[in-house]
Motif scaffolding. Structure first.
Motif, PDB file in Angstrom:
ATOM      1  N   LEU A  23      32.666 -59.037 -58.816  1.00  0.00           N
ATOM      2  CA  LEU A  23      31.227 -59.276 -58.883  1.00  0.00           C
ATOM      3  C   LEU A  23      30.563 -58.739 -57.619  1.00  0.00           C
ATOM      4  O   LEU A  23      31.034 -58.981 -56.507  1.00  0.00           O
ATOM      5  CB  LEU A  23      30.962 -60.774 -59.046  1.00  0.00           C
ATOM      6  N   ASP A  24      29.456 -58.014 -57.776  1.00  0.00           N
ATOM      7  CA  ASP A  24      28.827 -57.367 -56.622  1.00  0.00           C
ATOM      8  C   ASP A  24      27.709 -58.212 -56.029  1.00  0.00           C
ATOM      9  O   ASP A  24      27.411 -59.315 -56.493  1.00  0.00           O
ATOM     10  CB  ASP A  24      28.314 -55.983 -57.005  1.00  0.00           C
ATOM     11  N   ALA A  25      27.049 -57.666 -55.016  1.00  0.00           N
ATOM     12  CA  ALA A  25      25.994 -58.384 -54.297  1.00  0.00           C
ATOM     13  C   ALA A  25      24.828 -58.748 -55.202  1.00  0.00           C
ATOM     14  O   ALA A  25      24.193 -59.801 -55.027  1.00  0.00           O
ATOM     15  CB  ALA A  25      25.509 -57.546 -53.123  1.00  0.00           C
ATOM     16  N   ASN A  26      24.544 -57.912 -56.199  1.00  0.00           N
ATOM     17  CA  ASN A  26      23.450 -58.202 -57.123  1.00  0.00           C
ATOM     18  C   ASN A  26      23.696 -59.496 -57.893  1.00  0.00           C
ATOM     19  O   ASN A  26      22.770 -60.264 -58.144  1.00  0.00           O
ATOM     20  CB  ASN A  26      23.257 -57.049 -58.107  1.00  0.00           C
ATOM     21  N   PHE A  27      24.967 -59.711 -58.240  1.00  0.00           N
ATOM     22  CA  PHE A  27      25.304 -60.950 -58.954  1.00  0.00           C
ATOM     23  C   PHE A  27      25.125 -62.156 -58.045  1.00  0.00           C
ATOM     24  O   PHE A  27      24.511 -63.163 -58.424  1.00  0.00           O
ATOM     25  CB  PHE A  27      26.735 -60.878 -59.475  1.00  0.00           C
ATOM     26  N   TRP A  28      25.660 -62.070 -56.837  1.00  0.00           N
ATOM     27  CA  TRP A  28      25.615 -63.227 -55.941  1.00  0.00           C
ATOM     28  C   TRP A  28      24.190 -63.534 -55.473  1.00  0.00           C
ATOM     29  O   TRP A  28      23.895 -64.666 -55.090  1.00  0.00           O
ATOM     30  CB  TRP A  28      26.536 -62.996 -54.739  1.00  0.00           C
ATOM     31  N   GLN A  29      23.281 -62.563 -55.566  1.00  0.00           N
ATOM     32  CA  GLN A  29      21.888 -62.819 -55.218  1.00  0.00           C
ATOM     33  C   GLN A  29      21.215 -63.789 -56.191  1.00  0.00           C
ATOM     34  O   GLN A  29      20.201 -64.402 -55.856  1.00  0.00           O
ATOM     35  CB  GLN A  29      21.107 -61.497 -55.167  1.00  0.00           C
ATOM     36  N   LEU A  30      21.788 -63.920 -57.384  1.00  0.00           N
ATOM     37  CA  LEU A  30      21.249 -64.879 -58.353  1.00  0.00           C
ATOM     38  C   LEU A  30      21.257 -66.297 -57.777  1.00  0.00           C
ATOM     39  O   LEU A  30      20.374 -67.103 -58.079  1.00  0.00           O
ATOM     40  CB  LEU A  30      22.075 -64.846 -59.644  1.00  0.00           C
ATOM     41  N   PHE A  31      22.250 -66.579 -56.926  1.00  0.00           N
ATOM     42  CA  PHE A  31      22.375 -67.914 -56.352  1.00  0.00           C
ATOM     43  C   PHE A  31      21.296 -68.175 -55.292  1.00  0.00           C
ATOM     44  O   PHE A  31      21.026 -69.327 -54.969  1.00  0.00           O
ATOM     45  CB  PHE A  31      23.778 -68.098 -55.755  1.00  0.00           C
ATOM     46  N   GLU A  32      20.723 -67.113 -54.763  1.00  0.00           N
ATOM     47  CA  GLU A  32      19.637 -67.258 -53.795  1.00  0.00           C
ATOM     48  C   GLU A  32      18.286 -67.395 -54.490  1.00  0.00           C
ATOM     49  O   GLU A  32      17.394 -68.088 -54.007  1.00  0.00           O
ATOM     50  CB  GLU A  32      19.622 -66.046 -52.856  1.00  0.00           C
ATOM     51  N   ARG A  33      18.162 -66.755 -55.624  1.00  0.00           N
ATOM     52  CA  ARG A  33      16.874 -66.732 -56.327  1.00  0.00           C
ATOM     53  C   ARG A  33      16.714 -67.866 -57.336  1.00  0.00           C
ATOM     54  O   ARG A  33      15.582 -68.241 -57.660  1.00  0.00           O
ATOM     55  CB  ARG A  33      16.725 -65.400 -57.060  1.00  0.00           C
ATOM     56  N   TYR A  34      17.823 -68.363 -57.868  1.00  0.00           N
ATOM     57  CA  TYR A  34      17.745 -69.370 -58.932  1.00  0.00           C
ATOM     58  C   TYR A  34      18.627 -70.571 -58.621  1.00  0.00           C
ATOM     59  O   TYR A  34      19.537 -70.503 -57.791  1.00  0.00           O
ATOM     60  CB  TYR A  34      18.191 -68.755 -60.272  1.00  0.00           C
ATOM     61  N   ARG A  35      18.334 -71.641 -59.317  1.00  0.00           N
ATOM     62  CA  ARG A  35      19.175 -72.837 -59.246  1.00  0.00           C
ATOM     63  C   ARG A  35      20.298 -72.661 -60.272  1.00  0.00           C
ATOM     64  O   ARG A  35      20.058 -72.744 -61.479  1.00  0.00           O
ATOM     65  CB  ARG A  35      18.344 -74.091 -59.549  1.00  0.00           C
ATOM     66  N   VAL A  36      21.489 -72.445 -59.782  1.00  0.00           N
ATOM     67  CA  VAL A  36      22.598 -72.092 -60.671  1.00  0.00           C
ATOM     68  C   VAL A  36      23.584 -73.262 -60.801  1.00  0.00           C
ATOM     69  O   VAL A  36      24.017 -73.838 -59.799  1.00  0.00           O
ATOM     70  CB  VAL A  36      23.350 -70.843 -60.158  1.00  0.00           C
ATOM     71  N   PHE A  37      23.925 -73.581 -62.043  1.00  0.00           N
ATOM     72  CA  PHE A  37      24.955 -74.574 -62.357  1.00  0.00           C
ATOM     73  C   PHE A  37      26.224 -73.809 -62.731  1.00  0.00           C
ATOM     74  O   PHE A  37      26.208 -72.963 -63.622  1.00  0.00           O
ATOM     75  CB  PHE A  37      24.504 -75.454 -63.522  1.00  0.00           C
ATOM     76  N   VAL A  38      27.321 -74.087 -62.018  1.00  0.00           N
ATOM     77  CA  VAL A  38      28.570 -73.363 -62.257  1.00  0.00           C
ATOM     78  C   VAL A  38      29.627 -74.312 -62.818  1.00  0.00           C
ATOM     79  O   VAL A  38      29.882 -75.379 -62.260  1.00  0.00           O
ATOM     80  CB  VAL A  38      29.108 -72.710 -60.969  1.00  0.00           C
ATOM     81  N   ILE A  39      30.231 -73.909 -63.927  1.00  0.00           N
ATOM     82  CA  ILE A  39      31.319 -74.662 -64.552  1.00  0.00           C
ATOM     83  C   ILE A  39      32.627 -73.940 -64.248  1.00  0.00           C
ATOM     84  O   ILE A  39      32.750 -72.732 -64.480  1.00  0.00           O
ATOM     85  CB  ILE A  39      31.125 -74.759 -66.077  1.00  0.00           C
ATOM     86  N   PHE A  40      33.614 -74.672 -63.735  1.00  0.00           N
ATOM     87  CA  PHE A  40      34.946 -74.120 -63.483  1.00  0.00           C
ATOM     88  C   PHE A  40      35.940 -74.817 -64.405  1.00  0.00           C
ATOM     89  O   PHE A  40      36.215 -76.010 -64.247  1.00  0.00           O
ATOM     90  CB  PHE A  40      35.374 -74.342 -62.029  1.00  0.00           C
ATOM     91  N   ASP A  41      36.465 -74.085 -65.376  1.00  0.00           N
ATOM     92  CA  ASP A  41      37.475 -74.672 -66.263  1.00  0.00           C
ATOM     93  C   ASP A  41      38.856 -74.441 -65.672  1.00  0.00           C
ATOM     94  O   ASP A  41      39.161 -73.338 -65.205  1.00  0.00           O
ATOM     95  CB  ASP A  41      37.386 -74.040 -67.653  1.00  0.00           C
ATOM     96  N   GLU A  42      39.689 -75.479 -65.687  1.00  0.00           N
ATOM     97  CA  GLU A  42      41.036 -75.407 -65.108  1.00  0.00           C
ATOM     98  C   GLU A  42      40.944 -74.927 -63.660  1.00  0.00           C
ATOM     99  O   GLU A  42      41.523 -73.911 -63.263  1.00  0.00           O
ATOM    100  CB  GLU A  42      41.947 -74.495 -65.940  1.00  0.00           C
ATOM    101  N   ILE A  43      40.208 -75.674 -62.859  1.00  0.00           N
ATOM    102  CA  ILE A  43      39.917 -75.315 -61.476  1.00  0.00           C
ATOM    103  C   ILE A  43      41.165 -75.188 -60.610  1.00  0.00           C
ATOM    104  O   ILE A  43      41.144 -74.542 -59.558  1.00  0.00           O
ATOM    105  CB  ILE A  43      38.946 -76.349 -60.845  1.00  0.00           C
ATOM    106  N   HIS A  44      42.278 -75.775 -61.055  1.00  0.00           N
ATOM    107  CA  HIS A  44      43.500 -75.736 -60.237  1.00  0.00           C
ATOM    108  C   HIS A  44      44.025 -74.319 -60.015  1.00  0.00           C
ATOM    109  O   HIS A  44      44.888 -74.108 -59.160  1.00  0.00           O
ATOM    110  CB  HIS A  44      44.591 -76.613 -60.864  1.00  0.00           C
TER     111      HIS A  44
END
Length: 477
Positions: free
Chosen positions: A99-120
């Protein structure tokens, strides 16, 4: 779809903690309990309460990622294809590194909810002890996501590394889950089936080489001597035939009531899977579906099997964590991966309740000492050994796939030694079943098998035996 009580409780608790300033929530729910639906409902409520703008989901495989995408779309009535106008996207953990910088910028511009399945699968309490996936989460998500929901049915790692975004109690180093819904509770609530685990053994095994003959009364005794590797047992044609014959009879009896009931065979390699498929055809006249990491479109194969009437599917590294095929009710553990996490994830594939009349769930496996230990403590949500977590610097930052094919060579220092060529001969095969006893606390250390200059011939003259292991779960119903 009406939510189960545990799902309602978990969602309400997560919402309360988010509203009180907590950003990360870890839920332990036994495999087959319905984590995907719970996460989708929580995401929908966060959107409706205007607490988040976007939803991103990460999971360990493409089939699970697709299931999450469909579930989120159905629940929220929003698109999750990642295109313009979508409410988010469902990805695999493998995508994290690309994932590039454009993707990670979403976290600066929006309120992002992240789901991690099988986080282990994601390790690290900091950058120094993180694996590749855990590092990306720590760097880009941990402090930037509005909220996270981490899901797991097995909250520990085989390498004893800490799980990312998780809290550990001191000084015990035990993982602290925000919500726990174990197998015992799921069985009481009729959310999961009561599993039955059948261990198969033999009481008269002899190993003959150029110098001597040794006799063993069980697979445990044979393996403890490090004379042959476990791989040779699960690849032996007559062992395979006996295990599958037993499973085939059970599946036939279940299909007398549930016409679409199916069975899963977990093999150790692609070649092993093909061997089993051939035996199924020649010995039992049964067609099978084979799905491995070498297939062009394994996700489509699994999706087709999910809704088909075919009896058997043979898997190598494709049907384990999170794969939802509710019609599976019988499975054969014939893989050489012997971690407790993998054992529980395989068992979890046959535990999902359906509306069918017959709700049996049966696993067949050789009576290998480690597998027996795992079976006897399946009632524990977090096994005792899983409490041992090491907060050390990780030497290998690349996440290893737990379902990778086992290597056919053993390396000692700089010297590579091939495994001995072993011929297994089973004579006097007898289908009569006699009771046998297994030690609940057997502990046999893994040892390497050195090259020898001669062939060892293993003769199994005794009768194959089965024992249903007492799990202490049946009385919960």
């Amino acid at each position: 779809m009406k939510l189960r009580q545990w799902q309602v409780e978990c969602i309400n608790l997560a919402l309360t903690q988010y509203q009180n300033g907590t950003n990360h929530f870890l839920a332990l729910a036994t495999p087959g309990a319905g984590k995907t639906l719970m996460a989708s409902e929580l995401a929908d409520q966060l959107l409706k309460k205007d607490m988040v703008d976007l939803i991103i989901c990460f999971s360990p495989s493409s089939i699970v990622s697709q299931d999450f995408s469909e579930s989120l779309q159905l629940k929220t009535q929003e698109r999750f294809d990642g295109l313009i106008g979508a409410r988010g996207r469902s990805l695999t953990y493998q995508n994290l590194q690309y994932l590039d910088a454009n993707f990670w910028q979403l976290f600066e511009r929006y309120r992002v909810f992240v789901i991690f399945d099988e986080i282990h699968h994601c390790a690290g309490s900091n950058i120094d002890n993180a694996n590749a996936w855990g590092e990306q989460i720590i760097l880009n998500i941990q402090d930037n996501a509005k909220y996270t929901l981490a899901l797991t049915g097995t909250p520990w790692r085989s390498d004893a590394a800490p799980i990312v975004l998780s809290n550990y109690m001191h000084p015990s180093n035990k993982i602290s889950c925000d919500y726990v819904y174990g197998l015992a509770e799921a069985i009481k609530d009729n959310v999961c089936r009561v599993p039955q685990i059948i261990a198969i053994d033999n009481n008269n095994i002899s190993v003959v080489d150029d110098q001597e003959k040794k006799t063993f009364r069980s697979f445990k005794c044979l393996l403890s001597q490090s004379i042959i590797p476990y791989q040779e047992i699960i690849e032996n044609e007559k062992v395979i035939k006996y295990v599958i014959s037993s499973a085939q009879k059970k599946l036939s009896s279940i299909r007398a009531t549930n016409s679409d009931a199916a069975g899963l065979i977990v093999a150790s390699s692609v070649e092993h899977a093909r061997q089993i498929s051939t035996l199924m055809k020649t010995s039992f006249n049964e067609e099978t579906v084979v799905v491995t990491y070498r297939e062009n479109e394994p996700t489509n194969i699994i999706q087709q099997f999910r809704h088909a009437k075919t009896k058997w599917i043979i898997s190598v590294g494709m049907i384990s964590e999170g794969t939802n095929i509710p019609r599976l009710q019988v499975c054969c553990h014939l893989t050489n991966i012997k971690t407790e996490m993998h054992f529980r994830q395989i068992l979890g594939r046959i535990l999902r309740m359906t509306g069918s009349k017959n709700q049996e769930a049966v696993m067949y496996m050789p009576a290998e000492p480690k597998l027996l230990e795992y079976a006897y403590r399946v009632k524990q949500d977090v096994p005792f050994e899983a409490d041992v977590v090491k907060f050390e610097k990780m030497t290998n930052r690349i996440e290893e796939d737990i379902d990778d094919e086992a290597p056919n060579k053993v390396t000692f220092g700089n010297i590579s030694a091939s495994l001995p060529k072993i011929k297994l001969e089973l004579n006097g095969f007898d289908s009569v079943i006699e009771p046998s006893t297994f030690d609940e606390t057997s502990k046999v250390a893994d040892e390497h098998f050195l090259t020898s200059s001669y062939e060892k011939v293993v003769n199994i003259f005794g009768r194959f035996q089965q024992e249903a292991i007492a799990l202490g779960l049946s009385e919960l119903r």
